[in-house]
Structures are given as C-alpha cells and as structure tokens.
Design an enzyme around this catalytic site. Structure first.
Site, PDB file in Angstrom:
ATOM      1  N   GLU A   1       0.852  -1.182   0.123  1.00  0.00           N
ATOM      2  CA  GLU A   1       0.017  -0.097  -0.033  1.00  0.00           C
ATOM      3  C   GLU A   1       1.036   1.460  -0.112  1.00  0.00           C
ATOM      4  O   GLU A   1       0.590   2.140  -0.802  1.00  0.00           O
ATOM      5  CB  GLU A   1      -0.886   0.134   1.129  1.00  0.00           C
TER       6      GLU A   1
ATOM      7  N   GLY B   1       5.830  -1.700  14.579  1.00  0.00           N
ATOM      8  CA  GLY B   1       5.199  -0.745  13.854  1.00  0.00           C
ATOM      9  C   GLY B   1       4.085   0.045  14.892  1.00  0.00           C
ATOM     10  O   GLY B   1       4.043   1.357  14.982  1.00  0.00           O
ATOM     11  N   ARG B   2       3.392  -0.663  15.664  1.00  0.00           N
ATOM     12  CA  ARG B   2       2.317  -0.230  16.777  1.00  0.00           C
ATOM     13  C   ARG B   2       2.892   0.660  17.802  1.00  0.00           C
ATOM     14  O   ARG B   2       2.173   1.227  18.435  1.00  0.00           O
ATOM     15  CB  ARG B   2       1.276  -1.078  16.848  1.00  0.00           C
TER      16      ARG B   2
ATOM     17  N   GLU C   1      -3.707  -6.037  17.608  1.00  0.00           N
ATOM     18  CA  GLU C   1      -2.796  -6.607  16.695  1.00  0.00           C
ATOM     19  C   GLU C   1      -1.872  -7.254  17.764  1.00  0.00           C
ATOM     20  O   GLU C   1      -1.212  -8.301  17.403  1.00  0.00           O
ATOM     21  CB  GLU C   1      -2.163  -5.645  15.881  1.00  0.00           C
TER      22      GLU C   1
ATOM     23  N   HIS D   1     -25.716   8.966  21.760  1.00  0.00           N
ATOM     24  CA  HIS D   1     -27.239   9.001  20.858  1.00  0.00           C
ATOM     25  C   HIS D   1     -26.830   7.867  19.894  1.00  0.00           C
ATOM     26  O   HIS D   1     -27.633   7.811  19.008  1.00  0.00           O
ATOM     27  CB  HIS D   1     -27.249  10.265  20.121  1.00  0.00           C
TER      28      HIS D   1
END
Length: 554
Positions: A218, A273-274, A359, A390
C-alpha cells in the site's frame, strides 16, 4: 529456556483458581451497595500519576478482588517480564527480537544494550537528525522545486506508520507551529489519494514515505502515485529530493526512489510498527508541533515507563487497568471493551488502541507455540463522546453483553465555547454514573407515576425503562491535553496491553496473521490482472475474481 519460550499456563496457577472461586462469590455484588457502605471507596480506588488521574471505583471489585488480581500478576511473572522488556531481552520470542519502544523515550546518557551495542546512541542520533530537518522546514530553509517554503506534509504509511502519528498530530492540533499542516495517506484506494492531493499545492508539499522495508504494498503504490502526481504537476526529477524523504531500514531502495541519503531516517527491528510513533515514524508529528513539544511527548511517555516499572501494583495504573480487563474478559465473559474519549482532538484515539491491543493480543498460541487455554485479546471499539450517547451507548446500558468501558476526559478545553465543556464533562460523568447506578423497576414505576400515568400504563412501560446498572467503567481525567500528558496516556495503554499479554502467556509483539492476507493478496491480484493464472484455491474467491473481471472497466 527463558520465560518467553516456556511460559506458565495461567489457568494452572493457584491465583487463577482463587479468582474463579471469588467470581462465584461476587455473583450478587452491587456497586450501588458498595458505594453506600464505603464512603471512602472513591478515595481508595483512585490513583494519580504522570498528569493523569484514574478513578476505578466503578468496578465489580472489592479490596479482596484487587488483592487476588495482583497475586495473579505476581504469580504470572509480570515484574520479571517488565524487567526483561525494559532491558532488551528477546521478549518477541517468535522473531527472537527485543521490544524496545521504551528506549525511544529514554533520556540521553542512559544505556540499553542490544547485541553488545548501546542503542541509545542511535536513538539520540535520529532525534538530532529529526531536529535538524524540522528546524530547516520551520525556518523556511527547506524549499520546494520552485523555491517556495513547505506548508503541507503528507505521511505515506499504513498500520503503525499511520495510526499513531495521525492520532498524535490531531490530538495536539492546538500545539501546531509554523503553519505546517499534516495529512495521512494510508489505504490503497484511489479515492483517498484523490481527496488528499486535491487539497495540496505541489510546490509546497513534502512527502514522507514511512516503510521499514520500503516495500509495503500500500505504501509503495501510494509513494509511486505521489511521485507521478508531483511530476505531472510541474515537479522535476532533479529536485525530487526536495519533496520526498523516507523513514526506512532499506536505505538503498529509498535512494533508488530519488531520496537523498541524508534525508533517510532509520527504523530498527526492535521497534514494532504499532509502537513506533516515538521514533522517526513520528516525524510528521514533530513537523506539526515542533521538536520541543515532540520531546515533551517522549518525556510524558518516559514518566509513565518509570511509574510502570517502579510503582507497586496496588498504585500502578497500567497494572490496574490490565488486571481489571483480565477480570472481566476471563471471569465475567466480556468479549469487547469500549473506549469513550470526551474530546474532539482524541477522536482517533480508539483507532490507535484497536491496532495496539488487537494486533498485539489477538493470538491463540502461547509464546512456546502451544494453544492458549483461556480467552485472549478482546474486541476494542468506541468513539468520541457525546456522539456515542445517541448511538451505541444504548447497548452499554440495556444490551445483554457486559461491556466494560474507559471514559477519557480533560478538565479544560483548548477551545471554550460558552458552557459547552461543562456540559461535555457532565455528560461523561453522568454516563459512567448511569452505567453503575442503572434504574430499578421500583424507580421506573415511581418516575412514571410522577408523570400522572395510570397504573396500567405504568406497568406497560416500566419494563422498558428499567436499566440494569452495575456495569463497570474507569474514568481517566487530565487537566488539559498536552504533549506530556498525551505521551503518558498512550504509554499507559501500551503497558496495559503488555501486562495482559504476559498474563495470557502470549507474544504481544508479532503479527503473523497480518502477513497471510498480504501473501494471498498477491495471488489474487495476479488472477485479477492476468490470463494464465491457475484457478483460486476455493470456488468463492474464484467466483468473485470472475465477477470483477467480467464487469471491471479498468
């Protein structure tokens, strides 16, 4: 064998069995009654640290419950595991790597050794490199191909290279400096690319390509599209280096793309990465808010690291939140957990937490590869208050599942408008109060009678007005959202997730499930675009490929 290769099975521990017995004894526990009989419950079940205040009094717990939960944390080896993570042991056993995101926020002068090298030198060298480029851009010394200054930065990355930086740059929007706007391009979707680039002037835009391998599909596709857009709008190959920089461990691929070596920032395999927003992956954050504020963000996280390492479990925020989560997930059958930030700037906090938690702990085998014997990571969801009141709060109040919730709210708004913030804060408190108190049948009937309804109508409507209550929540409060407090808040949840992974005996730092879809995606793509590919492994995938090819007008 280390603890990570051969973890204990938590369900065999005496403390786990004691909690199972205690859960049966808690069947009829009432939070209403607990508050009525203990006037000091709030005082004894709240803790303050690192600019954050945690109220955990609205939980299905007694002092005995907490004691049993802390016993479990000790017996499962949380203290030893924390020490191992902080000192660089290979806590990511499947990949035989350390997980040293905490090193990214340690001050200069400290030492963390990996393979005989002090990685703190690399960390602070990268910070100095970030400081240099941020200074050049903020002081108008970095210019585009037409000699105009940079006004917009587009981060091209996905997963942890996107969610963390996006959260922080949006949460700290009031701290934006020098008018540099940040944008994020993650999905491989032409519509997203179109919407992001439509707002930009090519002459004043800088792209940051964030990819450890410089090969994430990506990210690479979006980087190529950005390059084509840049050239199509008047940019030149000779000055491409003025508009593209990279954060990657594959320096040569970035150079081949046209990026100058001095504008390539490092990524290390000891940072997942996270957990990477604290590294050069956080460059778009630093460009938005300045290096001083970025360092305050790191400092806030470091203060939470110290709190986590040094504070006794009874006053330790990450351990408290982690063990309460284990209590509900493993002993009360809660399958999901709601996060409800009451601040517009924290609207993307839940997205980051989803990746960080699901993850990390979405695993079904333990560190040694044997199957788990209890439920692991819950589903994480939620959204900004008061909008959720709501929408999905109805499920929290009257639905059949038990869904614990964390409310997060600042005392002071960056943008006060009339009495809006007082109402927002009141909504936050009243929602957690309503989850705890509920409304009994007697109260519902009395309320309807007070409105003058006849008895038949009272009896008809009363069941619909009953709200069970006794539903647990935590409330995290801070004075205002600032870089330091936000750093502490994110680190708080990082450590919570880690502690739960230790309890369950799983590896919170790999993500093999993510990889399978990537592998299969290449084969599916070849079937969509080629004419000599073998049929798919299953009829459903092949049928959907055929449907696409029969109707696609590419």
């Amino acid at each position: 064998m280390t603890h990570y290769q051969n973890p204990l099975d938590v369900t065999d521990l005496s403390s786990w069995k004691a909690l199972g017995d205690h859960r049966l004894a808690m069947q009829n526990f009432s939070m209403r009654d607990a508050f009525a009989t203990d006037p000091k419950r709030f005082e004894s079940m709240s803790v303050s640290a690192c600019g954050l205040f945690l109220d955990y009094s609205k939980n299905l717990v007694t002092p005995e419950t907490l004691s049993l939960l802390f016993n479990l944390a000790r017996e499962a080896g949380v203290e030893q595991a924390t020490r191992a993570m902080m000192t660089g042991e290979p806590v990511n056993a499947s990949e035989q790597r350390p997980a040293l995101h905490t090193a990214l926020r340690r001050p200069m002068g400290e030492s963390v050794m990996v393979n005989g090298q002090n990685i703190m030198r690399d960390v602070h060298t990268a910070l100095a490199q970030m400081t240099d480029i941020v200074s050049r851009i903020h002081n108008n010394l970095w210019r585009g191909f037409s000699d105009k200054t940079i006004t917009d930065v587009v981060n091209i990355g996905i997963g942890g290279s996107f969610l963390g930086p996006q959260l922080v740059s949006e949460a700290l929007l009031p701290f934006t400096q020098h008018g540099v706007r940040t944008h994020y391009l993650a999905n491989i979707d032409g519509s997203e690319f179109r919407e992001v680039t439509a707002k930009l002037n090519v002459e004043t835009t800088l792209f940051i390509i964030s990819s450890k391998t410089f090969g994430t599909l990506e990210t690479l596709k979006n980087a190529q599209a950005a390059r084509t857009w840049y050239l199509g709008k008047g940019g030149t190959e000779e000055k491409l280096y003025r508009h593209f920089i990279a954060v990657t461990s594959n320096k040569q691929a970035a150079i081949d793309f046209g990026i100058r070596e001095k504008n390539i920032f490092p990524m290390w395999d000891w940072v997942g990465g996270r957990y990477s927003l604290w590294s050069a992956i956080g460059l778009p954050i630093a460009l938005a808010i300045g290096m001083s504020n970025f360092k305050d963000l790191l400092s806030g996280a470091y203060s939470m690291d110290c709190h986590f390492q040094n504070e006794p479990f009874e006053r330790n925020m990450p351990v408290l939140l982690a063990m309460l989560g284990v209590w509900y997930h493993n002993f009360w059958g809660a399958q999901s957990y709601a996060f409800l930030p009451y601040d517009h700037y924290l609207r993307n906090f839940v997205k980051h937490l989803q990746q960080m938690d699901m993850e990390s702990n979405g695993k079904s085998v333990r560190q040694d590869g044997t199957p788990v014997s209890c439920n692991t990571g819950p589903v994480i969801w939620g959204g900004v208050g008061a909008n959720g009141q709501h929408a999905y709060h109805q499920l929290l109040h009257q639905g059949t599942p038990l869904i614990p919730a964390d409310f997060i709210v600042p005392v002071v708004s960056h943008n006060p408008v009339a009495d809006h913030h007082e109402w927002l804060y009141a909504n936050c408190l009243s929602q957690s109060q309503a989850l705890m108190l509920g409304k009994s049948r007697t109260e519902a009937e009395a309320e309807l009678r007070a409105k003058g309804l006849d008895e038949a109508e009272v009896q008809r409507l009363a069941p619909h007005k009953v709200i069970p209550g006794n539903r647990p929540s935590n409330t995290v409060v801070m004075e205002t959202i600032s870089p330091g407090r936000l750093g502490a808040l994110i680190a708080l949840y990082e450590h919570k997730v880690f502690v739960q992974g230790v309890i369950w005996g799983i590896n919170s730092f790999d993500q093999w499930g993510v990889e399978l879809g990537k592998e299969l995606g290449k084969a599916v793509y070849n079937r969509l675009t080629g004419y000599d590919s073998p049929p798919a492994e299953d009829a459903s995938t092949q049928g959907l490929v055929d449907y696409f090819r029969g109707r696609h007008r590419g």
